[in-house]
Design an enzyme around this catalytic site. Sequence first.
Site, PDB file in Angstrom:
ATOM      1  N   GLY A  71      -1.324 -32.999  -6.951  1.00  0.00           N
ATOM      2  CA  GLY A  71      -2.082 -34.138  -7.006  1.00  0.00           C
ATOM      3  C   GLY A  71      -3.266 -34.061  -6.449  1.00  0.00           C
ATOM      4  O   GLY A  71      -4.043 -33.341  -6.839  1.00  0.00           O
ATOM      5  N   CYS A  72      -3.745 -34.788  -5.944  1.00  0.00           N
ATOM      6  CA  CYS A  72      -4.786 -35.643  -5.224  1.00  0.00           C
ATOM      7  C   CYS A  72      -5.311 -34.470  -3.934  1.00  0.00           C
ATOM      8  O   CYS A  72      -6.323 -33.853  -4.046  1.00  0.00           O
ATOM      9  CB  CYS A  72      -5.699 -36.592  -4.467  1.00  0.00           C
ATOM     10  N   GLY A  73      -4.254 -33.563  -3.871  1.00  0.00           N
ATOM     11  CA  GLY A  73      -4.793 -31.924  -2.977  1.00  0.00           C
ATOM     12  C   GLY A  73      -4.743 -31.058  -3.369  1.00  0.00           C
ATOM     13  O   GLY A  73      -5.383 -30.267  -2.973  1.00  0.00           O
ATOM     14  N   LEU A 107      -5.109 -35.929   0.321  1.00  0.00           N
ATOM     15  CA  LEU A 107      -4.358 -36.034   0.451  1.00  0.00           C
ATOM     16  C   LEU A 107      -3.352 -36.139  -0.909  1.00  0.00           C
ATOM     17  O   LEU A 107      -3.253 -36.666  -1.991  1.00  0.00           O
ATOM     18  CB  LEU A 107      -3.122 -37.144   1.310  1.00  0.00           C
TER      19      LEU A 107
END
Length: 355
Positions: free
Chosen positions: A149-151, A339
């Site tokens: 994901g965003c990480g 995150l």
Amino acid sequence: MRLSKASQMSAPSPRLLGLATAVPKNVLRQPEVAAKALATFGRDSAIERLLPVYQNAGVDKRHACFPLDWYTADRDWAECNTQFVEQAVGLIERAAVQCLENAGRQPADIDAIVTVSSTGIAAPSLDAILANRLPFSADVTRLPIFGLGCGGGVLGLARGAALACAGYRNVLVLVVELCTLTFRRFDRTPGNIVATALFADGAAAALIGEGDGPAITCVGERTWPATLDVMGWDIENDGFGVVFSREIPAIIRREFRPAVDEFLAKHGMTVADVDAFVCHPGGAKVLAALQESLDLPAEALAPAADVLREYGNMSSASVLFVLERMYRPGGGRYLLSALGPGFTAAFLVLESPPQ
């Protein structure tokens, strides 16, 4: 929950040799998206309560693979995923070519490719398809990664740095997210509506290896227990159902600074030793929570806010857009953070010694 074992890069530390970004040509402006969302979902009290998200998201415009009307037609998951593969490969090709040009390398020089994406599925993977379009070596090592994901932007760089430390001389990290293709027109849940106010498409490429450039000196991550429902996807019949917890800003305010402090302490540093914070701009509320958690002046995260305003939330690619905007030779010590699902914080320290 203890911080996962942070990695100190071996000496000499791998270097960031090149960086490039790419976006699709279609521009979505927030007032147009808000109007289209209202027409698509219909007006009732539940939708009315959520309409302020379009004004408060911190997004003015963003880029998408298709014009706005394309997304409100009836399309199944198979069609959207077919478009994901086609469009994603085109974007990473553009980013990769520009990155290699910036670094003075050729595709044949690449020893390993790390490919990060969580907004579609491809088998053969995106890097294998790209290898049929660019003349990489036939024995290039490929590492496709899904689910970060965003990480994924920060963790993709970390995995690339680990490969460089293991002896791969030139590691190409490719990050691409086509978040708009996950839109589900019949999903009237708050998470899906918030996603329409934030999500965008974009890609980035970074080259890691030996040479001149800022050093990747240490990486780390922290995953909190009992947080699997904070962020991610629910797999639905018509595609990816977005999972956004309303508690994300509160979790950041409570948990992010201790995780940062512990990560930096493992390497003999404190927040005061960081010259610039390169944060993934997940949304306006996320940036406000990061600023408060790190006790930073507003201008410290202004480049991240600018990327959010001009490009929206491109998931894992966004942090590399922020880095591209912030980095300058001799800029000192940069802390990259993001995150993602897990719920996980990702960290990476980039050192650019004073000139």
